[in-house]
Design an enzyme around this catalytic site. Structure first.
Site, PDB file in Angstrom:
ATOM      1  N   CYS A  88      44.930  26.833  25.963  1.00  0.00           N
ATOM      2  CA  CYS A  88      45.510  26.100  24.834  1.00  0.00           C
ATOM      3  C   CYS A  88      45.176  24.613  24.874  1.00  0.00           C
ATOM      4  O   CYS A  88      45.538  23.870  23.962  1.00  0.00           O
ATOM      5  CB  CYS A  88      47.021  26.291  24.812  1.00  0.00           C
ATOM      6  SG  CYS A  88      47.497  28.005  24.585  1.00  0.00           S
ATOM      7  N   HIS A 344      50.521  26.221  15.978  1.00  0.00           N
ATOM      8  CA  HIS A 344      49.711  26.249  17.198  1.00  0.00           C
ATOM      9  C   HIS A 344      48.441  27.084  17.032  1.00  0.00           C
ATOM     10  O   HIS A 344      48.326  28.165  17.581  1.00  0.00           O
ATOM     11  CB  HIS A 344      50.565  26.782  18.350  1.00  0.00           C
ATOM     12  CG  HIS A 344      49.888  26.737  19.689  1.00  0.00           C
ATOM     13  ND1 HIS A 344      48.851  25.875  19.984  1.00  0.00           N
ATOM     14  CD2 HIS A 344      50.110  27.445  20.827  1.00  0.00           C
ATOM     15  CE1 HIS A 344      48.461  26.078  21.231  1.00  0.00           C
ATOM     16  NE2 HIS A 344      49.203  27.021  21.762  1.00  0.00           N
TER      17      HIS A 344
END
Lengths: 400, 487
Positions: A88, A344
């Site tokens: 991420c 996200h």
């Protein structure tokens, strides 16, 4: 002797697509949306780009591997495009590569762009990842919420905190982000929530409920970087420059030894210490105007406040409930809604965090604009608490 | 003297309420309305291999050195693999030596007794102990009598010469094609013939011949038998057989049908292990089973009996059951109910066999690596050790974790991914003396564990690759439990 990155590279322009369930948009469309805005903001043409770095995590549901997907999507002029992937935190890694290229003098102007198309899987949440041939034979078929939820059990036990109190504190983390996201037209989730809604939401991974988990979003974000000199020559003023870029990566110590207590993120503490040193920050709680942290789950944000030295050990619960990190608090966190509400899209998130701080420092954040911010910190975490990559970047106004 | 030198058993924690089954099926099969008690029920991640491992560990105890075991015979009519040595998987899980004999046996409900006879013969002719394991995890049709009668269980006997607890005195065997029930290769459930014929022509005529032959070989008078084991779900069949053989009525051993059910092939050894927990020196035990013939074994308990205790024993396994009233859970665990799995359930579970072999001691035996310099324990074992200092290379030696005390550092229970028994519990386990594994938990209830909870290791099914028919195994953590009061 390394001299660090402080004030050597400036942001020339940035762009960010609308995040969310972008049923209308392909990954290519998302990239173009961010790129168009960034290039218009920078005021340059594609031929002025020297090189590009491209972040995307899940090639299987996104764009495929390598640098070509971005080069083709944006019809770049045959410059170098390198795909970076670091869970991420890939977005911050693309930025780091572009900034280092400029700082090294390898090119004058560089592009970093991150994109993720998550909503073509057919279900909510992240796809199940395949991790080689050995790990699946012993490691649990783990999912992100349960990986991060474990912080809660270890943190609660270590500090002797009542489970209900911790649940209330992490609920406040999400309530705050929803309130912030409501003021952000590009955010995935723009509705405020109540404490009752948050506390009573269905459990995803104990003790995390639905509202303790960030949005799973489509989106892209881009940044064009150059030297302060070139930026000024191109007519830019009020430059936002990089003060620190640090990355710490787990080496198996947390996962295998019995020394890590599971209540914090080891790499975040290492990266934060180095970043403060690089940026010349002594008292982060006083010197940072704002933070954008990796709030993939509410508990992650809570323990991160301690990892970054913004709260003392075991004090984050009290600070969170006291509103220290709210929009009107001492060190506002996730003023754009964060991963929780802005969304996200994995490969884009690190650049989205930078985008918000850039807008805030330039006084362009609209209804969520903070008063007179000077310096902001980006905490971009990839992996899980026990094995991860943690990127910490600090940016600020030139000279700040 | 050759005989039993160790014994153990295993019962899955879950005990299915017969009343719950009868109630769920009452619309279709009202004839089961009066059924009482429970039957043992394997968890979704248990099969004959995992239960055999559990029984073997009950028998062998947490011994670091298992070099004395020179052969393992695994008897089961429900072995997961038709080709791939099931006993080899068990041997790996038990960290037995590579150069042992490992053998799969089965084909009838008396195969475990045949395995004991073969084990005795092997001990007679060679050195070392033979571990005889018996396990079954049978499938049944919904609303069938077998669904209520059967149970899932495993048992273990160690056969050897040293410190014999019960001397093997003799055996009687009949191998004939009397088909009371059968199951073709590839089929899931048994097909049964009429009970009255099986009682009268089968058990009634064949079993006395085997029992009498066994007693004769043992040189024991039927009246001297103290414990008579004949597992059968037919009412009073054991007592009738005892009478027919001249064995005293009070010698008949309770077959645990009300709590466990009839576990089939392993049931004789399970009851034997249970009897040995309370048997007195000098007592004579007959264990007999029926299936494609008949078989009976005779043992005499020695003075050494008090010197041995299984790790838990059948008695404790019995006491630590948890009643399960959810009939659909039973059906789902036995593969008879296709529950919606969601798209996450589509994940490919293909196993790289080359990887599995490269790491087989870690995967099957839960063997970590312990750094000889710092003492730090690493799982999986690796060439480099690291202890917040400089890495050290090639300093690790094999270090078994399966029998070490452990506790939870952190955990969660999630409802997001596909899991056969949600929520999916997993977390970080710290072992006393070092070592940490982020691993699956099993056999626990929601709210039962927290950071600090003491856990123990159990060998279980990790994943099933349904597309290719491959089951992979690994270890999981389960709460260390005292025996529960119910059932």
């Amino acid at each position: 002797m390394a001299t660090g990155i402080k004030d050597k590279v400036a942001i020339l322009g940035m762009g960010c697509s609308k995040f969310g369930e972008r049923w209308d948009a392909s990954p290519e469309d998302l990239m173009l949306e961010a790129y168009n805005e960034a290039m218009a903001d920078a005021g340059i043409t594609p031929e002025q780009l020297g090189a590009a770095w491209y972040s995307t995590h899940m090639e299987d549901v996104g764009t495929g591997r390598g640098g070509t997907p971005m080069s083709i999507a944006l019809r770049l002029p045959n410059i170098g495009v390198t795909r970076v992937e670091n869970f991420c935190a890939g977005g911050s890694e693309a930025v780091r590569a572009a900034v280092y290229a400029v700082a090294a003098g390898a090119c004058d102007i560089a592009l970093a762009l991150g994109v993720e198309k998550l909503k073509d899987t057919g279900y909510g949440g992240l796809p199940m990842a395949q991790v080689g041939t050995y790990i699946p034979q012993w490691y649990p078929n783990a999912v992100a919420p349960a990986n991060f939820a474990q912080l809660a059990s270890a943190y609660r036990t270590k500090h002797g905190i009542d489970a209900a109190l911790l649940k209330r504190a992490i609920s406040h983390v999400s309530i705050k982000s929803h309130a912030n996201g409501a003021k952000n037209p590009k955010a995935h989730l723009q509705k405020p929530i109540t404490e009752e809604q948050c506390m009573k939401a269905p459990i995803i991974a104990a003790p995390l409920g639905l509202f303790d988990c960030c949005g799973v979003s489509d989106g892209a974000a881009a940044v064009v970087v150059t030297t302060p000199e070139i930026a000024r020559a191109l007519g830019k003023t009020d430059l936002v420059t990089f003060k620190a870029l640090q990355l710490a990566v787990s080496n198996g110590w947390e996962l295998q030894s019995s020394q890590w207590d599971g209540s914090y993120v080891h790499t975040a503490r290492i990266a934060a210490k180095k970043a403060y040193q690089e940026a010349g920050i002594r008292d982060p709680r006083k010197e940072l105007s704002m933070t954008e942290v990796h709030d993939c789950f509410s508990i992650t944000e809570l323990v991160t406040m301690e990892d970054l030295g913004l709260s003392g050990e075991g004090q984050a619960v009290r600070d969170v409930l006291d509103g220290v990190f709210d929009a009107d608090g001492e060190v506002p966190c996730q003023i754009d809604g964060g991963l929780k509400c802005f969304g996200h899209p994995v490969g884009a998130s690190g650049i989205r965090m930078l985008y918000e701080i850039y807008l805030q420092l330039q006084g362009r954040a609209g209804p969520r604009q903070l008063a007179d911010p000077k310096t902001g910190l980006i905490h971009n975490l990839g992996g899980q608490p026990s094995q991860n990559v943690c990127s910490i970047s600090i940016v600020g106004l030139e000279g700040a | 003297m050759i005989g039993i030198t160790g014994f153990g058993g295993y019962l899955p924690r879950l005990r299915l309420s017969r009343q719950a089954v009868a109630q769920a099926n009452a619309w279709y099969a009202p004839n089961f309305a009066g059924r009482k008690g429970t039957r043992s029920m394997a968890n979704w991640d248990e099969d004959s291999i995992t239960m055999a491992v559990a029984a073997a560990r009950d028998c062998l105890g947490p011994a670091e050195d298992r070099q004395h075991v020179r052969a393992v015979f695994l008897a089961s009519d429900t072995l997961p693999f038709a080709e791939r040595l099931n006993a080899g998987i068990v041997a790996g899980a038990l960290t037995l030596a590579d150069d042992i004999d490992a053998l799969d046996m089965g084909g009838s409900q008396r195969a475990a007794l045949s395995a004991v006879v073969q084990a005795v013969a092997r001990v007679q002719s060679g050195a070392g102990d033979v571990l005889v394991l018996a396990a079954d995890d049978r499938k049944t049709r919904a609303a069938s009598p077998q669904e209520l009668d059967y149970g899932d269980a495993a048992a273990a006997l160690l056969i050897g010469r040293d410190k014999v607890l019960a001397e093997f005195l003799g055996a009687g065997t009949l191998s004939v094609d009397f088909v009371d029930h059968f199951r073709a290769t590839g089929e899931d459930v048994d097909y049964h013939w009429e009970e009255r014929w099986v009682r009268d022509e089968g058990i009634g005529k064949l079993m006395p011949r085997a029992v009498t032959a066994a007693l004769q070989q043992a040189g024991v008078n039927a009246a001297q038998v103290d414990h008579f084991i004949f597992p059968s779900s037919f009412a009073k069949m054991d007592a009738q057989l005892a009478k027919a053989c001249g064995i005293r009525a009070e010698a008949v051993v309770d077959a645990l049908l009300d709590r466990v059910g009839d576990s089939g092939l392993p049931h004789g050894l399970l009851l034997l292990a249970h009897v040995l927990e309370r048997a007195q020196p000098g007592q004579v035990i007959v264990v007999s089973q029926f299936g494609s013939g008949a078989q009976a074994l005779v043992f005499r308990v020695t003075d050494a009996i008090a010197s041995f205790q299984p790790a838990r024993g059948v008695g404790e396994w019995l006491a630590r059951g948890a009643e399960e009233r959810n009939y659909t859970k039973f059906l789902a665990f036995k593969g008879q109910l296709q529950l919606e799995r969601g798209m996450r359930g589509e994940q490919d579970k293909k196993t790289a066999l080359s990887t599995a072999w490269r790491h087989h001691t870690a995967l099957l035996g839960l063997v970590a690596g312990r750094c000889e310099v710092t003492g730090s324990v690493h799982f999986p074992p690796s060439r480099l050790s690291y202890d917040l200092g400089s890495p050290l290379q090639d300093t690790q030696k094999p270090y078994k974790l399966a029998d070490r005390s452990a506790k939870i550092l952190s955990w969660s229970a999630e409802y997001l991914s596909y899991h056969p028994a949600p929520p999916h519990h997993y977390g970080q386990i710290d072992f006393d003396g070092g070592g940490r594994i982020l691993m699956d938990f099993t056999d626990l209830d929601v709210g039962e564990v927290d950071s600090g909870t003491a856990m123990e290791m159990v060998f279980r099914v990790k994943d099933v690759d349904e597309r290719r028919g491959f089951t992979r195994y690994f270890w999981k953590a389960t709460p260390v439990r005292a025996a529960s009061v119910n059932p």
